[in-house]
Scaffold this motif. Structure first.
Motif, mmCIF file in Angstrom:
data_model
loop_
_atom_site.group_PDB
_atom_site.id
_atom_site.type_symbol
_atom_site.label_atom_id
_atom_site.label_comp_id
_atom_site.label_asym_id
_atom_site.label_seq_id
_atom_site.Cartn_x
_atom_site.Cartn_y
_atom_site.Cartn_z
ATOM 1 N N LYS A 104 0.854 -1.190 0.000
ATOM 2 C CA LYS A 104 0.000 0.000 0.000
ATOM 3 C C LYS A 104 0.889 1.238 0.000
ATOM 4 O O LYS A 104 1.840 1.327 0.767
ATOM 5 C CB LYS A 104 -0.900 0.036 1.231
ATOM 6 C CG LYS A 104 -1.930 -1.055 1.265
ATOM 7 C CD LYS A 104 -2.800 -0.932 2.488
ATOM 8 C CE LYS A 104 -3.782 -2.083 2.559
ATOM 9 N NZ LYS A 104 -4.632 -2.010 3.765
ATOM 10 N N THR A 105 0.555 2.177 -0.880
ATOM 11 C CA THR A 105 1.279 3.443 -0.968
ATOM 12 C C THR A 105 0.276 4.571 -0.771
ATOM 13 O O THR A 105 -0.751 4.623 -1.453
ATOM 14 C CB THR A 105 1.948 3.596 -2.344
ATOM 15 O OG1 THR A 105 2.850 2.518 -2.534
ATOM 16 C CG2 THR A 105 2.704 4.893 -2.448
ATOM 17 N N PHE A 106 0.563 5.458 0.166
ATOM 18 C CA PHE A 106 -0.296 6.600 0.418
ATOM 19 C C PHE A 106 0.525 7.878 0.248
ATOM 20 O O PHE A 106 1.520 8.076 0.941
ATOM 21 C CB PHE A 106 -0.886 6.543 1.829
ATOM 22 C CG PHE A 106 -1.784 7.712 2.146
ATOM 23 C CD1 PHE A 106 -3.005 7.860 1.498
ATOM 24 C CD2 PHE A 106 -1.412 8.661 3.067
ATOM 25 C CE1 PHE A 106 -3.832 8.944 1.775
ATOM 26 C CE2 PHE A 106 -2.227 9.745 3.356
ATOM 27 C CZ PHE A 106 -3.445 9.880 2.707
ATOM 28 N N LEU A 107 0.122 8.710 -0.707
ATOM 29 C CA LEU A 107 0.769 9.992 -0.968
ATOM 30 C C LEU A 107 -0.187 11.101 -0.562
ATOM 31 O O LEU A 107 -1.375 11.066 -0.922
ATOM 32 C CB LEU A 107 1.122 10.124 -2.456
ATOM 33 C CG LEU A 107 1.685 11.456 -2.927
ATOM 34 C CD1 LEU A 107 3.027 11.740 -2.272
ATOM 35 C CD2 LEU A 107 1.815 11.468 -4.442
ATOM 36 N N TYR A 108 0.322 12.063 0.192
ATOM 37 C CA TYR A 108 -0.482 13.181 0.682
ATOM 38 C C TYR A 108 0.318 14.457 0.455
ATOM 39 O O TYR A 108 1.478 14.548 0.861
ATOM 40 C CB TYR A 108 -0.759 12.983 2.176
ATOM 41 C CG TYR A 108 -1.611 14.041 2.808
ATOM 42 C CD1 TYR A 108 -2.999 13.976 2.727
ATOM 43 C CD2 TYR A 108 -1.049 15.105 3.505
ATOM 44 C CE1 TYR A 108 -3.795 14.946 3.323
ATOM 45 C CE2 TYR A 108 -1.835 16.075 4.096
ATOM 46 C CZ TYR A 108 -3.211 15.985 4.004
ATOM 47 O OH TYR A 108 -4.004 16.941 4.576
ATOM 48 N N ALA A 109 -0.277 15.437 -0.226
ATOM 49 C CA ALA A 109 0.420 16.691 -0.510
ATOM 50 C C ALA A 109 -0.516 17.871 -0.283
ATOM 51 O O ALA A 109 -1.722 17.773 -0.531
ATOM 52 C CB ALA A 109 0.938 16.705 -1.950
ATOM 53 N N ALA A 111 1.208 23.839 -6.721
ATOM 54 C CA ALA A 111 2.566 24.029 -6.208
ATOM 55 C C ALA A 111 2.627 23.443 -4.797
ATOM 56 O O ALA A 111 2.242 24.096 -3.822
ATOM 57 C CB ALA A 111 2.926 25.513 -6.201
ATOM 58 N N PRO A 112 3.077 22.192 -4.674
ATOM 59 C CA PRO A 112 3.125 21.539 -3.360
ATOM 60 C C PRO A 112 4.106 22.235 -2.411
ATOM 61 O O PRO A 112 5.213 22.595 -2.800
ATOM 62 C CB PRO A 112 3.603 20.118 -3.672
ATOM 63 C CG PRO A 112 3.279 19.915 -5.117
ATOM 64 C CD PRO A 112 3.450 21.263 -5.750
ATOM 65 N N LYS A 113 3.679 22.416 -1.167
ATOM 66 C CA LYS A 113 4.541 22.971 -0.116
ATOM 67 C C LYS A 113 5.004 21.854 0.810
ATOM 68 O O LYS A 113 6.069 21.929 1.391
ATOM 69 C CB LYS A 113 3.789 24.023 0.706
ATOM 70 C CG LYS A 113 3.266 25.186 -0.106
ATOM 71 C CD LYS A 113 4.385 26.067 -0.582
ATOM 72 C CE LYS A 113 3.809 27.268 -1.305
ATOM 73 N NZ LYS A 113 4.724 27.854 -2.229
ATOM 74 N N SER A 114 4.181 20.817 0.954
ATOM 75 C CA SER A 114 4.484 19.693 1.825
ATOM 76 C C SER A 114 3.960 18.423 1.159
ATOM 77 O O SER A 114 2.864 18.427 0.594
ATOM 78 C CB SER A 114 3.794 19.896 3.181
ATOM 79 O OG SER A 114 3.932 18.741 3.977
ATOM 80 N N ALA A 115 4.749 17.362 1.218
ATOM 81 C CA ALA A 115 4.312 16.083 0.649
ATOM 82 C C ALA A 115 4.924 14.946 1.454
ATOM 83 O O ALA A 115 6.076 15.020 1.892
ATOM 84 C CB ALA A 115 4.720 15.975 -0.815
ATOM 85 N N ARG A 116 4.145 13.905 1.638
ATOM 86 C CA ARG A 116 4.580 12.742 2.406
ATOM 87 C C ARG A 116 4.119 11.493 1.681
ATOM 88 O O ARG A 116 2.989 11.424 1.198
ATOM 89 C CB ARG A 116 3.955 12.805 3.795
ATOM 90 C CG ARG A 116 4.329 11.680 4.693
ATOM 91 C CD ARG A 116 3.711 11.889 6.046
ATOM 92 N NE ARG A 116 4.017 10.765 6.906
ATOM 93 C CZ ARG A 116 3.424 10.537 8.042
ATOM 94 N NH1 ARG A 116 2.496 11.366 8.472
ATOM 95 N NH2 ARG A 116 3.752 9.487 8.761
ATOM 96 N N ASN A 117 4.990 10.490 1.630
ATOM 97 C CA ASN A 117 4.658 9.206 1.005
ATOM 98 C C ASN A 117 4.944 8.090 2.013
ATOM 99 O O ASN A 117 6.055 7.985 2.529
ATOM 100 C CB ASN A 117 5.489 8.996 -0.265
ATOM 101 C CG ASN A 117 4.985 7.826 -1.077
ATOM 102 O OD1 ASN A 117 3.812 7.761 -1.405
ATOM 103 N ND2 ASN A 117 5.862 6.913 -1.409
ATOM 104 N N VAL A 118 3.921 7.287 2.281
ATOM 105 C CA VAL A 118 4.045 6.175 3.216
ATOM 106 C C VAL A 118 3.770 4.889 2.446
ATOM 107 O O VAL A 118 2.756 4.769 1.763
ATOM 108 C CB VAL A 118 3.028 6.304 4.380
ATOM 109 C CG1 VAL A 118 3.126 5.114 5.327
ATOM 110 C CG2 VAL A 118 3.236 7.610 5.134
#
Length: 158
Positions: free
Chosen positions: A82-87, A101-108
């Motif tokens: 499972k891959t979860f990307l949140y921006a 224009a992403p300021k914050s992004a996280r991938n789990v």
């Protein structure tokens, strides 16, 4: 995830804008989910599950911010990944183009067959053509077109 395109959709125009220049028709949550028709069946009698699937959503706010989330899941020979990307970031709209224009992004990433990862990402801005269309069934769909001409959607309002 294979994105579907709709046939027979009529273009919908929306000249009104919110205070930050985001057209009112874009403001809100837009999402899409998909899964394959194929399955993975456990050879030891553990049952069957869809082999691939996922969902995407965009939240566009009137103040010019956005939230993007994507969940992808694959079942490869019993290994569930499972891959979860949140921006989050800013959204600008100029006519029929929108830029994120992403300021914050996280991938789990989690796996039943290996180590999990959790990382902060630096993402470049992305620009898309956009249109909102009324579908044949009366629903509304958002379509995004990448710079190489691939159209994704419809994303339905939530």
């Amino acid at each position: 995830i294979a994105m579907q395109t709709a046939c027979g959709a009529d273009r919908q125009t929306a000249p009104s804008s919110s205070g930050a220049g985001v057209p009112a028709v874009l403001v809100g949550t837009w999402s899409e989910a998909a899964a394959t028709g194929s399955q993975y069946c456990d050879p030891n009698g553990g049952g069957c599950t869809a082999a691939y699937g996922g969902s995407e959503s965009y939240v566009f706010a009137a103040n010019g911010t956005f939230v993007y989330s994507q969940l992808l899941e694959a079942n490869l020979y019993g290994c569930v990944i499972k891959t979860f990307l949140y921006a989050t970031g800013t959204l600008t709209v100029t006519g029929a183009r929108l830029t994120l224009a992403p300021k914050s992004a996280r991938n789990v990433v989690t796996k039943t067959c290996g180590a999990a990862t959790d990382e902060q990402l630096t993402l470049d801005p992305s620009s898309y053509g956009w249109r909102v269309a009324r579908e044949a069934d009366g629903s509304t769909g958002l379509y995004l077109t990448s710079s190489d001409g691939d159209e994704a959607g419809p994303y339905g309002p939530r």
